[in-house]
Design an enzyme around this catalytic site. Structure first.
Site, PDB file in Angstrom:
ATOM      1  N   LYS A 177       6.077  10.056  -7.216  1.00 23.12           N
ATOM      2  CA  LYS A 177       5.154   9.004  -6.784  1.00 23.12           C
ATOM      3  C   LYS A 177       3.728   9.470  -7.013  1.00 23.12           C
ATOM      4  CE  LYS A 177       4.050   8.195  -2.377  1.00 23.12           C
ATOM      5  NZ  LYS A 177       2.551   8.079  -2.338  1.00 23.12           N
ATOM      6  N   ASP A 193       2.081   4.109  -6.853  1.00 20.28           N
ATOM      7  CA  ASP A 193       1.895   3.559  -5.508  1.00 20.28           C
ATOM      8  C   ASP A 193       0.431   3.167  -5.313  1.00 20.28           C
ATOM      9  OD1 ASP A 193       2.410   2.805  -2.908  1.00 20.28           O
ATOM     10  OD2 ASP A 193       2.276   4.847  -2.116  1.00 20.28           O
ATOM     11  N   LYS A 235      -0.427  -0.114  -4.102  1.00 25.30           N
ATOM     12  CA  LYS A 235      -0.493  -1.112  -3.026  1.00 25.30           C
ATOM     13  C   LYS A 235      -1.533  -2.188  -3.335  1.00 25.30           C
ATOM     14  CE  LYS A 235       1.069   2.107   0.589  1.00 25.30           C
ATOM     15  NZ  LYS A 235       1.018   3.379  -0.171  1.00 25.30           N
ATOM     16  N   HIS A 268      -3.565  -5.502  -3.614  1.00 25.19           N
ATOM     17  CA  HIS A 268      -3.741  -6.593  -2.659  1.00 25.19           C
ATOM     18  C   HIS A 268      -5.089  -7.253  -2.943  1.00 25.19           C
ATOM     19  CE1 HIS A 268      -3.552  -7.970   1.855  1.00 25.19           C
ATOM     20  NE2 HIS A 268      -3.746  -8.972   1.021  1.00 25.19           N
ATOM     21  N   ASP A 269      -5.036  -8.422  -3.584  1.00 24.80           N
ATOM     22  CA  ASP A 269      -6.255  -9.125  -3.956  1.00 24.80           C
ATOM     23  C   ASP A 269      -5.872 -10.566  -4.268  1.00 24.80           C
ATOM     24  OD1 ASP A 269      -8.939  -9.695  -4.959  1.00 24.80           O
ATOM     25  OD2 ASP A 269      -9.129  -7.531  -5.255  1.00 24.80           O
ATOM     26  N   THR A 302       4.296   2.645   7.244  1.00 31.07           N
ATOM     27  CA  THR A 302       5.020   3.470   8.208  1.00 31.07           C
ATOM     28  C   THR A 302       4.081   4.187   9.177  1.00 31.07           C
ATOM     29  OG1 THR A 302       5.107   5.284   6.609  1.00 31.07           O
ATOM     30  CG2 THR A 302       7.013   3.824   6.720  1.00 31.07           C
ATOM     31  N   ARG A 309       5.090  15.927   2.113  1.00 30.78           N
ATOM     32  CA  ARG A 309       4.678  17.216   2.667  1.00 30.78           C
ATOM     33  C   ARG A 309       5.810  18.217   2.905  1.00 30.78           C
ATOM     34  NH1 ARG A 309      -0.016  14.934   6.561  1.00 30.78           N
ATOM     35  NH2 ARG A 309       1.200  13.056   6.161  1.00 30.78           N
TER      36      ARG A 309
END
Length: 234
Positions: free
Chosen positions: A36, A63, A65, A67-68, A122, A213
């Site tokens: 990713k 990744d 995300k 949004h527009d 999350t 991580r």
């Protein structure tokens, strides 16, 4: 069995520097298939970094995300023409029109690429959702957005493992379910609010799990990956 688990595991390459990221991937000895690439590396190094990682033999989960407004998101999807992206994220909360335009752009430039709609991050819980005007429970919002996204033609969802069962019950086996918030047994939870273990996520219906991580900070990343794959096969 291990090969199937390997196809499900995605490394979240959340590192600040290109050199560090490339060196880390070279040290994994092909222990996983998917990587990713998120905003941090993409903003700094651009689409050419995506190609560089793909040239190392990894499948790319980009990744961003998105949004527009619908046209802007569709144009952003089209800008990835020719780049080896297997999965791309956008926010389900952008609405059905935005999702439909994005899917039309995907079909134009790369029908093999999967769009994944992010339902509820999350890192958020019910209290934080209420702060931004979403009443009710996180699970209710996830189901609402998930149904809308799939009805809009989107190929999969990004969701917390805690909503996997309700989504699978409502939407069946076809949509991809990509699940962050995964912590192997004994790992720190950090800022994640809605988490579970790799084996539980797969059992509940995740098609892919995202782990960052616990692998990136491991003293022996290869052994950590092997342990996660073994846990997924339990």
């Amino acid at each position: 069995m291990e090969s199937k688990a390997k196809e499900k595991l995605i490394l979240a390459l959340d590192l600040p520097e290109r050199g560090e990221a490339v060196a880390f991937l070279k040290g994994l000895d092909n222990k996983l298939d998917w990587v990713k690439v998120g905003l941090q590396l993409f903003v700094r190094y651009g689409p050419d970094f995506v190609r560089e990682v793909a040239d190392m033999g990894y499948s790319i989960f980009l990744d961003l995300k998105l949004h527009d407004i619908p046209n802007t998101v569709a144009s952003a999807v089209k800008s990835l023409r020719g780049y080896p992206v297997g999965m791309l994220t956008l926010h389900a909360s952008g609405g059905s029109e935005m999702l439909q335009w994005a899917n039309a752009a995907r079909e134009e430039i790369n029908p093999k690429m999967h769009l994944l709609a992010v339902t509820v991050l999350t890192s958020m819980n019910d209290v934080q959702l209420n702060e931004v005007g979403v009443s009710g429970k996180a699970e209710e919002q996830v189901l609402r957005l998930g149904k809308m996204a799939v009805a809009s033609g989107i190929q999969g969802l990004v969701c917390s493992p805690q909503e996997l069962v309700v989504l699978r019950n409502a939407l069946g086996t076809r949509p991809l379910m990509v699940t962050p918030g995964i912590r192997p047994l004994g790992a720190d939870t950090n800022e994640q609010k809605r988490i579970t273990t790799p084996s539980d996520a797969v059992r509940m219906g995740a098609s892919h799990i995202v782990v960052g991580r616990p692998i990136l900070k491991s003293e022996n990343p290869q052994k950590t990956i092997e342990a996660i794959l073994a846990e997924m096969n339990c």
